[in-house]
Design a protein around this motif. Sequence first.
Motif, PDB file in Angstrom:
ATOM      1  N   GLY A   6      30.117  28.981  39.644  1.00  0.00           N
ATOM      2  CA  GLY A   6      31.067  30.020  39.257  1.00  0.00           C
ATOM      3  C   GLY A   6      30.910  30.459  37.810  1.00  0.00           C
ATOM      4  O   GLY A   6      30.955  31.659  37.501  1.00  0.00           O
ATOM      5  N   ASP A   7      30.710  29.508  36.918  1.00  0.00           N
ATOM      6  CA  ASP A   7      30.561  29.868  35.507  1.00  0.00           C
ATOM      7  C   ASP A   7      29.244  30.597  35.253  1.00  0.00           C
ATOM      8  O   ASP A   7      29.172  31.502  34.406  1.00  0.00           O
ATOM      9  CB  ASP A   7      30.648  28.613  34.635  1.00  0.00           C
ATOM     10  CG  ASP A   7      32.062  28.051  34.569  1.00  0.00           C
ATOM     11  OD1 ASP A   7      32.999  28.746  35.042  1.00  0.00           O
ATOM     12  OD2 ASP A   7      32.233  26.928  34.063  1.00  0.00           O
ATOM     13  N   ALA A   8      28.194  30.235  35.998  1.00  0.00           N
ATOM     14  CA  ALA A   8      26.914  30.925  35.835  1.00  0.00           C
ATOM     15  C   ALA A   8      27.008  32.366  36.326  1.00  0.00           C
ATOM     16  O   ALA A   8      26.450  33.279  35.701  1.00  0.00           O
ATOM     17  CB  ALA A   8      25.818  30.182  36.596  1.00  0.00           C
ATOM     18  N   LYS A   9      27.698  32.581  37.448  1.00  0.00           N
ATOM     19  CA  LYS A   9      27.865  33.945  37.951  1.00  0.00           C
ATOM     20  C   LYS A   9      28.641  34.778  36.932  1.00  0.00           C
ATOM     21  O   LYS A   9      28.318  35.964  36.709  1.00  0.00           O
ATOM     22  CB  LYS A   9      28.587  33.937  39.297  1.00  0.00           C
ATOM     23  CG  LYS A   9      27.822  33.289  40.444  1.00  0.00           C
ATOM     24  CD  LYS A   9      26.590  34.069  40.844  1.00  0.00           C
ATOM     25  CE  LYS A   9      26.924  35.267  41.693  1.00  0.00           C
ATOM     26  NZ  LYS A   9      25.712  35.929  42.258  1.00  0.00           N
ATOM     27  N   ALA A  10      29.662  34.201  36.318  1.00  0.00           N
ATOM     28  CA  ALA A  10      30.426  34.928  35.300  1.00  0.00           C
ATOM     29  C   ALA A  10      29.575  35.223  34.068  1.00  0.00           C
ATOM     30  O   ALA A  10      29.658  36.317  33.482  1.00  0.00           O
ATOM     31  CB  ALA A  10      31.661  34.120  34.912  1.00  0.00           C
ATOM     32  N   SER A  11      28.746  34.271  33.669  1.00  0.00           N
ATOM     33  CA  SER A  11      27.863  34.491  32.510  1.00  0.00           C
ATOM     34  C   SER A  11      26.870  35.609  32.779  1.00  0.00           C
ATOM     35  O   SER A  11      26.616  36.468  31.915  1.00  0.00           O
ATOM     36  CB  SER A  11      27.110  33.200  32.174  1.00  0.00           C
ATOM     37  OG  SER A  11      27.991  32.195  31.739  1.00  0.00           O
ATOM     38  N   ALA A  12      26.307  35.633  33.988  1.00  0.00           N
ATOM     39  CA  ALA A  12      25.368  36.698  34.337  1.00  0.00           C
ATOM     40  C   ALA A  12      26.053  38.050  34.309  1.00  0.00           C
ATOM     41  O   ALA A  12      25.455  39.052  33.872  1.00  0.00           O
ATOM     42  CB  ALA A  12      24.780  36.426  35.720  1.00  0.00           C
ATOM     43  N   ALA A  13      27.298  38.110  34.734  1.00  0.00           N
ATOM     44  CA  ALA A  13      28.042  39.374  34.703  1.00  0.00           C
ATOM     45  C   ALA A  13      28.214  39.863  33.264  1.00  0.00           C
ATOM     46  O   ALA A  13      28.066  41.060  32.981  1.00  0.00           O
ATOM     47  CB  ALA A  13      29.396  39.201  35.377  1.00  0.00           C
ATOM     48  N   ARG A  14      28.532  38.964  32.364  1.00  0.00           N
ATOM     49  CA  ARG A  14      28.716  39.361  30.960  1.00  0.00           C
ATOM     50  C   ARG A  14      27.411  39.877  30.366  1.00  0.00           C
ATOM     51  O   ARG A  14      27.404  40.874  29.618  1.00  0.00           O
ATOM     52  CB  ARG A  14      29.244  38.171  30.153  1.00  0.00           C
ATOM     53  CG  ARG A  14      30.689  37.821  30.455  1.00  0.00           C
ATOM     54  CD  ARG A  14      31.238  36.838  29.439  1.00  0.00           C
ATOM     55  NE  ARG A  14      30.595  35.540  29.523  1.00  0.00           N
ATOM     56  CZ  ARG A  14      31.006  34.540  30.296  1.00  0.00           C
ATOM     57  NH1 ARG A  14      32.060  34.706  31.091  1.00  0.00           N
ATOM     58  NH2 ARG A  14      30.370  33.385  30.297  1.00  0.00           N
ATOM     59  N   VAL A  15      26.307  39.228  30.703  1.00  0.00           N
ATOM     60  CA  VAL A  15      25.004  39.663  30.187  1.00  0.00           C
ATOM     61  C   VAL A  15      24.666  41.058  30.699  1.00  0.00           C
ATOM     62  O   VAL A  15      24.211  41.932  29.930  1.00  0.00           O
ATOM     63  CB  VAL A  15      23.907  38.646  30.574  1.00  0.00           C
ATOM     64  CG1 VAL A  15      22.527  39.209  30.250  1.00  0.00           C
ATOM     65  CG2 VAL A  15      24.127  37.329  29.848  1.00  0.00           C
TER      66      VAL A  15
END
Length: 375
Positions: free
Chosen positions: A107-116
Motif C-alpha cells: 500500500g505504501d509503495a502504491k502511494a509513493s508511485a502515485a506521488r512520483v
Amino acid sequence: MLRLAVTGAGGFLGWHVRVLLRALGWPEPTVLTRADLADPGMVAAKVSGVDRVLHLAGVNRGEPADVAAGNVQLGAQLADGLKHCANPPARVIYANSVQAGNGTPYGDAKASAARVLASTGVDFDDVLLPNLYGEHGRPYYNSAVATFCRMLAEGGRPEVHADRELSLVHVTDAAARLIGVPSGGTWDPTMPALRIGVRDLVDRLTGVATTYRAGEIPPLVDRHDVRLFNTYRSHCFPAHYPLALPRRADARGELVETVKAHGGAGQTFCSTTHPGITRGEHFHLAKVERFVVLRGSAEISLRRVGDSEVLRFPVSGDEPVLVDMPTMWAHRLTNTGSDELVTMFWTNELFDPDRPDTWPEPVEAPRPAPVAVGA
C-alpha cells in the motif's frame, strides 16, 4: 477515439483493457514493456503525443521488500521517461489500489508511485481500484476469486481460515473507468461492487460449480451472478468441454435435454446451416452462449482475443454435446458435413439489438501477436 499507451499490457487488467479496446474498435495501444520502462528514451519516444498513458504495471505478490521496491521502481521509471518527453501525453491514468497508504509495503509503495507520477506535471488521474475479479485471472496471484474458481474447476474444495468482507469489481468495469468510456450496457465505469464475505463467496462459487458440473446453468439473476459464472467457466475451458448431453429414446424417437437453467432470463433459438457455411466470427464480453448440434456434423472453433492459438471441437448430431462459448473468445460454427446442419443455441439474456454484446472478430486471423504476461 483516443491514442493510448499502456504499461502492464500482458497482465490481468492489461489484457481486459485491450479486449475492451478491441470491442470498441479503438486502435491497438502502444505497449510499454518492463524493458522499455528501464530506458527513459524509449519511454519518451513511445508516449510522445499519445492522448493517455495507462500505468497498469505493478507487483502484487512476493517478498514484501520486493513488492514495495518493484511498485516504486515502475512508477519512477515511467515518471523519468515522461520528463524526457518533448511532447508529453495529455494525461496519465494510474491503476492504483484502495490499499494505497495503508501502512503495508504494498500500500505504501502504491502511494509513493502515485506521488512520483503526480510530480511530473502531466495531468494525472489516480484511480483507486478495489479487488478485481474476472475471466482468466491468475490463481494465487490476482484475486481470491481466481484461486477459488481454479480449485473448484479442478475438483477441490476451498477452505476459509479467516472471514472478512470483500468489495469485488469486475475487471471490465475497471477497464472502462481507466479508458474513460461511458456505460455501454456490458460495462459500467462507475464500478458497481459486489460486497460479500469470503465464506459467502466460497459458498456461492461452490454452488455454481456444483450446478454446472452436469452442464446445468446456475441462477443468473444479476450482473455479478453472470460475471462470477463467466469467471468460473474461464477456469473450466477447454478441459471440461465438450460435455455429453443425456439422451432418451423410445419407439417415437429421441429426446435430448439441452439446457437446464435454475433462474434468470434466457433465450433459445435454432438455425439451419448449409454445407461449408460458417456462423459466428465474433466474441462476447458478458453473454453466456451455448451451442448444441442436433443434426449433421460441424466444427466449433475458438480463439482467445489477443492470442493466436485456435481450439477446435468436432461435434455431431449423432452424439449431441454442449459447448459453452467462453467470454472474450472469438468463436464460429462451420458445417463440415454434406447435409444441412441443425443447431440449437441458448443465451442467458434476451437479444437486445441496441446492446447485442456481439463484437466482430475473426477466429483465424488474429490481429497483433499477444503481449507476454508480465510485460
